[in-house]
Design a protein around this motif. Structure first.
Motif, PDB file in Angstrom:
ATOM      1  N   LEU A   1      -3.965 -11.585   5.969  1.00  0.00           N
ATOM      2  CA  LEU A   1      -2.626 -11.465   5.385  1.00  0.00           C
ATOM      3  C   LEU A   1      -1.765 -10.490   6.187  1.00  0.00           C
ATOM      4  N   GLY A   2      -0.486 -10.805   6.277  1.00  0.00           N
ATOM      5  CA  GLY A   2       0.467  -9.862   6.850  1.00  0.00           C
ATOM      6  C   GLY A   2       0.825  -8.811   5.807  1.00  0.00           C
ATOM      7  N   PRO A   3       1.520  -7.747   6.227  1.00  0.00           N
ATOM      8  CA  PRO A   3       1.856  -6.646   5.306  1.00  0.00           C
ATOM      9  C   PRO A   3       2.610  -7.102   4.052  1.00  0.00           C
ATOM     10  N   ASP A   4       3.538  -8.036   4.209  1.00  0.00           N
ATOM     11  CA  ASP A   4       4.334  -8.465   3.049  1.00  0.00           C
ATOM     12  C   ASP A   4       3.477  -9.234   2.041  1.00  0.00           C
ATOM     13  N   ASP A   5       2.627 -10.117   2.596  1.00  0.00           N
ATOM     14  CA  ASP A   5       1.764 -10.900   1.701  1.00  0.00           C
ATOM     15  C   ASP A   5       0.780  -9.985   0.977  1.00  0.00           C
ATOM     16  N   TYR A   6       0.290  -8.977   1.705  1.00  0.00           N
ATOM     17  CA  TYR A   6      -0.643  -8.045   1.073  1.00  0.00           C
ATOM     18  C   TYR A   6       0.068  -7.240  -0.024  1.00  0.00           C
ATOM     19  N   ALA A   7       1.284  -6.804   0.277  1.00  0.00           N
ATOM     20  CA  ALA A   7       2.052  -6.030  -0.719  1.00  0.00           C
ATOM     21  C   ALA A   7       2.239  -6.859  -1.983  1.00  0.00           C
ATOM     22  N   GLU A   8       2.484  -8.139  -1.782  1.00  0.00           N
ATOM     23  CA  GLU A   8       2.683  -9.035  -2.930  1.00  0.00           C
ATOM     24  C   GLU A   8       1.376  -9.184  -3.717  1.00  0.00           C
TER      25      GLU A   8
ATOM     26  N   VAL B   1     -17.643  -2.420   1.826  1.00  0.00           N
ATOM     27  CA  VAL B   1     -16.521  -2.752   2.693  1.00  0.00           C
ATOM     28  C   VAL B   1     -16.930  -4.003   3.454  1.00  0.00           C
ATOM     29  N   TYR B   2     -16.086  -5.027   3.416  1.00  0.00           N
ATOM     30  CA  TYR B   2     -16.386  -6.291   4.089  1.00  0.00           C
ATOM     31  C   TYR B   2     -15.637  -6.345   5.412  1.00  0.00           C
ATOM     32  N   ALA B   3     -16.361  -6.728   6.460  1.00  0.00           N
ATOM     33  CA  ALA B   3     -15.720  -6.796   7.776  1.00  0.00           C
ATOM     34  C   ALA B   3     -14.624  -7.849   7.731  1.00  0.00           C
ATOM     35  N   PRO B   4     -13.404  -7.508   8.148  1.00  0.00           N
ATOM     36  CA  PRO B   4     -12.326  -8.498   8.151  1.00  0.00           C
ATOM     37  C   PRO B   4     -12.413  -9.427   9.368  1.00  0.00           C
TER      38      PRO B   4
ATOM     39  N   ILE C   1      -9.820   0.863   5.079  1.00  0.00           N
ATOM     40  CA  ILE C   1      -9.500   0.307   3.764  1.00  0.00           C
ATOM     41  C   ILE C   1      -8.071   0.697   3.421  1.00  0.00           C
ATOM     42  N   SER C   2      -7.432  -0.091   2.591  1.00  0.00           N
ATOM     43  CA  SER C   2      -6.002   0.110   2.345  1.00  0.00           C
ATOM     44  C   SER C   2      -5.745   1.331   1.468  1.00  0.00           C
ATOM     45  N   ASP C   3      -4.518   1.780   1.526  1.00  0.00           N
ATOM     46  CA  ASP C   3      -4.107   2.908   0.696  1.00  0.00           C
ATOM     47  C   ASP C   3      -4.240   2.545  -0.783  1.00  0.00           C
TER      48      ASP C   3
ATOM     49  N   ILE D   1       3.440   0.244   3.826  1.00  0.00           N
ATOM     50  CA  ILE D   1       2.369  -0.383   4.593  1.00  0.00           C
ATOM     51  C   ILE D   1       2.850  -0.579   6.032  1.00  0.00           C
ATOM     52  N   PRO D   2       2.137  -0.018   7.008  1.00  0.00           N
ATOM     53  CA  PRO D   2       2.577  -0.191   8.406  1.00  0.00           C
ATOM     54  C   PRO D   2       2.638  -1.669   8.796  1.00  0.00           C
ATOM     55  N   GLY D   3       3.666  -2.020   9.569  1.00  0.00           N
ATOM     56  CA  GLY D   3       3.929  -3.423   9.892  1.00  0.00           C
ATOM     57  C   GLY D   3       2.936  -4.044  10.858  1.00  0.00           C
ATOM     58  N   ASP D   4       2.146  -3.204  11.566  1.00  0.00           N
ATOM     59  CA  ASP D   4       1.240  -3.768  12.580  1.00  0.00           C
ATOM     60  C   ASP D   4      -0.152  -4.055  12.014  1.00  0.00           C
ATOM     61  N   LEU D   5      -0.304  -4.024  10.713  1.00  0.00           N
ATOM     62  CA  LEU D   5      -1.628  -4.234  10.110  1.00  0.00           C
ATOM     63  C   LEU D   5      -1.781  -5.646   9.566  1.00  0.00           C
ATOM     64  N   LYS D   6      -3.040  -6.075   9.549  1.00  0.00           N
ATOM     65  CA  LYS D   6      -3.388  -7.324   8.864  1.00  0.00           C
ATOM     66  C   LYS D   6      -4.434  -6.987   7.822  1.00  0.00           C
ATOM     67  N   PHE D   7      -4.428  -7.749   6.730  1.00  0.00           N
ATOM     68  CA  PHE D   7      -5.296  -7.391   5.605  1.00  0.00           C
ATOM     69  C   PHE D   7      -6.196  -8.529   5.167  1.00  0.00           C
ATOM     70  N   GLN D   8      -7.335  -8.118   4.623  1.00  0.00           N
ATOM     71  CA  GLN D   8      -8.214  -9.048   3.958  1.00  0.00           C
ATOM     72  C   GLN D   8      -7.965  -8.836   2.457  1.00  0.00           C
ATOM     73  N   LYS D   9      -8.179  -9.888   1.663  1.00  0.00           N
ATOM     74  CA  LYS D   9      -7.902  -9.775   0.220  1.00  0.00           C
ATOM     75  C   LYS D   9      -8.724  -8.681  -0.450  1.00  0.00           C
ATOM     76  N   SER D  10      -9.913  -8.397   0.129  1.00  0.00           N
ATOM     77  CA  SER D  10     -10.765  -7.355  -0.446  1.00  0.00           C
ATOM     78  C   SER D  10     -10.339  -5.958   0.012  1.00  0.00           C
ATOM     79  N   HIS D  11      -9.112  -5.830   0.532  1.00  0.00           N
ATOM     80  CA  HIS D  11      -8.441  -4.552   0.780  1.00  0.00           C
ATOM     81  C   HIS D  11      -8.838  -3.817   2.059  1.00  0.00           C
ATOM     82  N   GLU D  12      -9.428  -4.548   3.037  1.00  0.00           N
ATOM     83  CA  GLU D  12      -9.655  -3.920   4.332  1.00  0.00           C
ATOM     84  C   GLU D  12      -8.465  -4.239   5.236  1.00  0.00           C
ATOM     85  N   TRP D  13      -8.129  -3.310   6.134  1.00  0.00           N
ATOM     86  CA  TRP D  13      -7.063  -3.580   7.109  1.00  0.00           C
ATOM     87  C   TRP D  13      -7.621  -3.626   8.524  1.00  0.00           C
TER      88      TRP D  13
END
Lengths: 130, 366
Positions: free
Chosen positions: A117-124, A70-73, A29-31, A4-16
């Motif tokens: 969410l940051g990349p690490d939180d999203y990965a989790e 797709v929900y707007a983040p 949308i996320s990978d 996951i690229p480090g410069d992304l932020k995520f929504q729980k519904s998987h949009e970046w």
């Protein structure tokens, strides 16, 4: 799972979201999401000039399996959409964080980004989903 | 409880995405459903269809029983090995299931019925067979692998014991034979399928299924999941039980009139209801439709016609055609001005003759 690229932020519904140099936000949308959906065959995008609101549906991606909202983040005005996806929706499967972006938003309120969410939180998050 | 076919671990080891299908844990795809679809259209693909139910019928009055049970005429099967596609109807003419029956010899027939309908099918078979002294035996000890595509037959033939190969090569369409496979394993090979491509459906004792699957993979046959199986069969214009017909739908309303044989003097279950509906006018019909606009047709979408509303039955994005196709059930005679409601937008639908795809190419008018 691709990195996951480090410069992304995520929504729980998987949009970046990626905030670019001009302060505007690129959305996709996320990978992980494209993997869950399977081969994408159709994308319905907002129009340039549309207002999108954080948490509200603003686009639809359809795979061989199902249609997904797709929900707007973030909230703001759409300044650019990825027209290339109309003919090649599979670009999202191939490069979800790059060429498979959906649209660009001029942010109403940059502080909305803090709620994502940051990349690490999203990965989790997705690890717990599996 | 979720059931597993003998190939379950093989699918998982190949990285398949698994889904529940009729109570079975089955591979949806092994990566890309669209690539698997194209592999079958252009080369050769294989499907684990061991979840389907194989039923053997035994008894001197088998043929008499099947004349009564099936809407199609078992009398069409004259040579051993020949297969027949038919609906099994209830008294109201509704479809309990669609199935294939193989004629093995006069007191032995084999049926392959759907997985999701297994319990009610077996109950119905038992109930109807009693009066004919026909013994109904499910064969959970058998696995089944469908090998389909323009290169499928050639690849399977290479694995058949040399002594049996010529006989299997000469099998006509919709005919089955017994033959020995790799290492002499006993196979029941039918030149049938559910993709619109040539190929075989192979029934094999469970203990040999993994070896057969691996031998097929070694000859370059691509593993394909249920997702590709669905898009392939719909392109080929084949119905899916539960989606295109069920117990509340007659064959007349499901595009299956071609499978009903109203032959003189044969009293099959549901016949009276079918004749009555035909005489009174069949109210609804199944038609093939194409969406020329961008979008995807899905089961359950509302279809608007000049004669009232209908609904989408099977609907998919067709990988071969690059657009959405499907079956719709509409008021009889509705053809022009069809529209489908996709998330509140009404898009024009075009009624077409199906199949949609034959021999890997779009059919005329699609």
């Amino acid at each position: 799972m691709s990195d996951i690229p480090g410069d992304l932020k995520f929504q729980k519904s998987h949009e970046w979201v990626r905030v670019e140099d001009n302060g505007q936000a690129r959305v996709g949308i996320s990978d992980h999401a494209q993997g869950l959906l399977g081969d994408l065959v159709y994308v319905e995008l907002p129009k340039v000039g549309d207002k999108v609101e954080a948490g509200a549906g603003c686009a639809v991606v359809e795979s061989v399996k199902a249609a997904s909202d797709v929900y707007a983040p973030v909230s703001g005005e759409v300044t650019e959409v990825n027209e290339g996806l109309t003919d090649k929706p599979e670009t999202i499967n191939e490069d979800a964080y790059g060429d498979g972006w959906l649209f660009v938003v001029k942010l109403d309120d940059p502080e909305e980004l803090d709620a994502l969410l940051g990349p690490d939180d999203y990965a989790e998050l997705i690890e717990h989903e599996e | 409880m979720t059931q597993h076919t003998i190939l379950n671990a093989t699918h998982r080891a190949a990285g398949a995405k698994m889904v529940d299908f009729g109570g079975w844990d089955m591979p949806l795809n092994y990566g890309s459903q669209i690539e698997e679809h194209h592999a079958v259209r252009r080369d050769a693909g294989m499907f684990d269809v061991s979840h389907m139910t194989v039923v053997d019928l035994r008894g001197a009055r088998c043929r008499e029983f099947l004349r009564h049970l099936l809407a199609n005429d078992i009398g069409k099967l004259k040579k051993p090995g020949k297969a027949l596609y038919s609906c099994m109807l209830n008294e109201h003419g509704g479809v309990i299931d669609d199935l294939i029956t193989y004629f093995l010899d006069e007191d032995r027939f084999r049926m392959v019925v759907n997985a999701a309908t297994r319990d009610k099918d077996l109950a119905w078979l038992e109930k109807q067979a009693a009066a004919f002294d026909v013994k109904v035996s499910e064969r959970p000890d058998l696995a089944m692998i469908a090998v389909q595509g323009p290169k499928a037959r050639g690849k399977v033939l290479g694995l058949i014991d040399a002594g049996d190969r010529e006989r299997v090569e000469k099998l006509g369409k919709f005919v089955a034979a017994e033959a020995r496979g790799p290492g002499g394993m006993p196979l029941f090979i039918a030149r049938t399928g559910y993709t619109g491509e040539d190929g075989f459906e192979i029934i094999v004792p469970e203990q040999h299924a993994v070896a057969l699957w691996n031998a097929l993979a070694a000859t370059g046959v691509h593993a394909a999941g249920l997702g590709a199986r669905d898009t392939l069969r719909l392109e080929a214009g084949m119905n899916l039980y539960g989606q295109d017909m069920d117990e509340d739908v007659t064959p007349w309303e499901a595009g299956l009139a071609w499978t009903v044989s109203l032959d003189e003097g044969r009293d099959f279950i549901g016949r009276a209801a079918l004749e009555k509906q035909k005489a009174g006018g069949v109210p609804r019909e199944l038609i093939g439709v194409v969406l020329d606009d961008k979008g995807v047709l899905r089961h359950g979408q509302r279809v608007i016609t000049q004669l009232g509303d209908g609904e989408m039955l099977s609907g998919i994005f067709s990988p071969t055609l690059g657009k959405a196709i499907g079956f719709a059930r509409v008021p009889a005679g509705a053809r022009g001005g069809l529209r489908v409601d996709i998330r509140g937008r009404q898009l024009p639908l075009r009624a077409v003759k199906y199949p949609f795809v034959r021999d890997g190419k779009a059919c005329e008018g699609i």
